[in-house]
Motif scaffolding. Structure first.
Motif, PDB file in Angstrom:
ATOM      1  N   GLY A 131       0.813  -1.216   0.000  1.00 39.35           N
ATOM      2  CA  GLY A 131       0.000   0.000   0.000  1.00 39.35           C
ATOM      3  C   GLY A 131       0.844   1.263   0.000  1.00 39.35           C
ATOM      4  N   ASP A 132       2.119   1.165   0.396  1.00 40.81           N
ATOM      5  CA  ASP A 132       3.021   2.315   0.293  1.00 40.81           C
ATOM      6  C   ASP A 132       3.278   2.578  -1.185  1.00 40.81           C
ATOM      7  N   ARG A 133       3.928   3.702  -1.465  1.00 39.93           N
ATOM      8  CA  ARG A 133       4.265   4.050  -2.843  1.00 39.93           C
ATOM      9  C   ARG A 133       5.765   4.268  -2.956  1.00 39.93           C
ATOM     10  N   LEU A 134       6.301   4.002  -4.145  1.00 37.09           N
ATOM     11  CA  LEU A 134       7.716   4.197  -4.412  1.00 37.09           C
ATOM     12  C   LEU A 134       7.845   4.968  -5.715  1.00 37.09           C
ATOM     13  N   ARG A 135       8.484   6.157  -5.648  1.00 39.96           N
ATOM     14  CA  ARG A 135       8.678   6.963  -6.861  1.00 39.96           C
ATOM     15  C   ARG A 135      10.041   6.620  -7.448  1.00 39.96           C
ATOM     16  N   ILE A 136       9.999   6.101  -8.677  1.00 42.78           N
ATOM     17  CA  ILE A 136      11.211   5.724  -9.402  1.00 42.78           C
ATOM     18  C   ILE A 136      11.215   6.512 -10.705  1.00 42.78           C
ATOM     19  N   ASP A 137      12.284   7.264 -10.954  1.00 42.03           N
ATOM     20  CA  ASP A 137      12.388   8.090 -12.166  1.00 42.03           C
ATOM     21  C   ASP A 137      11.151   8.952 -12.387  1.00 42.03           C
ATOM     22  N   GLY A 138      10.627   9.533 -11.310  1.00 40.11           N
ATOM     23  CA  GLY A 138       9.505  10.457 -11.404  1.00 40.11           C
ATOM     24  C   GLY A 138       8.138   9.811 -11.490  1.00 40.11           C
ATOM     25  N   ARG A 139       8.062   8.487 -11.521  1.00 35.64           N
ATOM     26  CA  ARG A 139       6.782   7.787 -11.622  1.00 35.64           C
ATOM     27  C   ARG A 139       6.499   7.012 -10.335  1.00 35.64           C
ATOM     28  N   TRP A 140       5.270   7.121  -9.868  1.00 36.52           N
ATOM     29  CA  TRP A 140       4.875   6.415  -8.653  1.00 36.52           C
ATOM     30  C   TRP A 140       4.497   4.974  -8.971  1.00 36.52           C
ATOM     31  N   HIS A 141       4.948   4.067  -8.124  1.00 37.17           N
ATOM     32  CA  HIS A 141       4.624   2.647  -8.190  1.00 37.17           C
ATOM     33  C   HIS A 141       4.010   2.254  -6.852  1.00 37.17           C
ATOM     34  N   GLU A 142       3.036   1.366  -6.869  1.00 41.04           N
ATOM     35  CA  GLU A 142       2.430   0.873  -5.626  1.00 41.04           C
ATOM     36  C   GLU A 142       3.213  -0.334  -5.124  1.00 41.04           C
ATOM     37  N   VAL A 143       3.476  -0.370  -3.821  1.00 44.83           N
ATOM     38  CA  VAL A 143       4.117  -1.530  -3.208  1.00 44.83           C
ATOM     39  C   VAL A 143       3.041  -2.597  -3.022  1.00 44.83           C
ATOM     40  N   VAL A 144       3.225  -3.730  -3.700  1.00 43.76           N
ATOM     41  CA  VAL A 144       2.255  -4.817  -3.676  1.00 43.76           C
ATOM     42  C   VAL A 144       2.587  -5.815  -2.578  1.00 43.76           C
ATOM     43  N   ASP A 145       3.880  -6.107  -2.399  1.00 49.17           N
ATOM     44  CA  ASP A 145       4.307  -7.099  -1.414  1.00 49.17           C
ATOM     45  C   ASP A 145       5.701  -6.732  -0.918  1.00 49.17           C
ATOM     46  N   VAL A 146       5.996  -7.121   0.322  1.00 45.33           N
ATOM     47  CA  VAL A 146       7.300  -6.841   0.924  1.00 45.33           C
ATOM     48  C   VAL A 146       7.819  -8.116   1.575  1.00 45.33           C
ATOM     49  N   THR A 147       9.057  -8.464   1.271  1.00 41.92           N
ATOM     50  CA  THR A 147       9.749  -9.572   1.928  1.00 41.92           C
ATOM     51  C   THR A 147      10.932  -8.978   2.675  1.00 41.92           C
ATOM     52  N   THR A 148      11.104  -9.371   3.920  1.00 44.69           N
ATOM     53  CA  THR A 148      12.195  -8.857   4.742  1.00 44.69           C
ATOM     54  C   THR A 148      13.257  -9.934   4.917  1.00 44.69           C
TER      55      THR A 148
END
Length: 120
Positions: free
Chosen positions: A87-104
């Motif tokens: 649900g977090d967002r990650l901006r890469i090269d000016g474009r926002w991407h939604e975080v779908v899954d996280v593995t630690t």
């Protein structure tokens, strides 16, 4: 954290800082309801982080993974107390991407790396 965990964490952080791409992790705090005003709010925050970006092989598309998804590796040391979450967002090269899954990936209780599946 053990001495080995500390060494691994430092090594991962240095390599990602050196070879990673600058990006922005956008988080919104848990929403809260104000009964006096009838509004719902959540505080947004952004943190600059370096990350390693990988494309995902077409053979893995299906289920949770969709065509065009990316796998991003962030250093646990580079985020301090921040923990990325779906649900977090990650901006890469000016474009926002939604975080779908996280593995630690952890050494003891301390996270070494976060592997994020992100989608535009």
């Amino acid at each position: 954290m053990t001495a080995t965990g500390s060494t691994l964490s430092g090594t991962a952080a240095r390599l990602i800082a050196r070879y990673g791409t600058p990006m922005t992790l956008g988080k919104t705090s848990a929403p809260s309801y104000d009964p006096a005003t009838g509004t719902v709010s959540g505080a947004a925050s952004e943190q600059e982080v370096p990350g390693i970006i990988e494309s995902i092989d077409a053979a893995f598309v299906g289920g949770l993974v969709q065509s065009g998804d990316l796998l991003v590796t962030l250093s646990g040391a580079g985020l301090g107390e921040t923990r990325p979450a779906p649900g977090d967002r990650l901006r890469i090269d000016g474009r926002w991407h939604e975080v779908v899954d996280v593995t630690t990936v952890s050494a003891g209780a301390a996270p070494l790396l976060f592997r994020l599946l992100v989608r535009r």
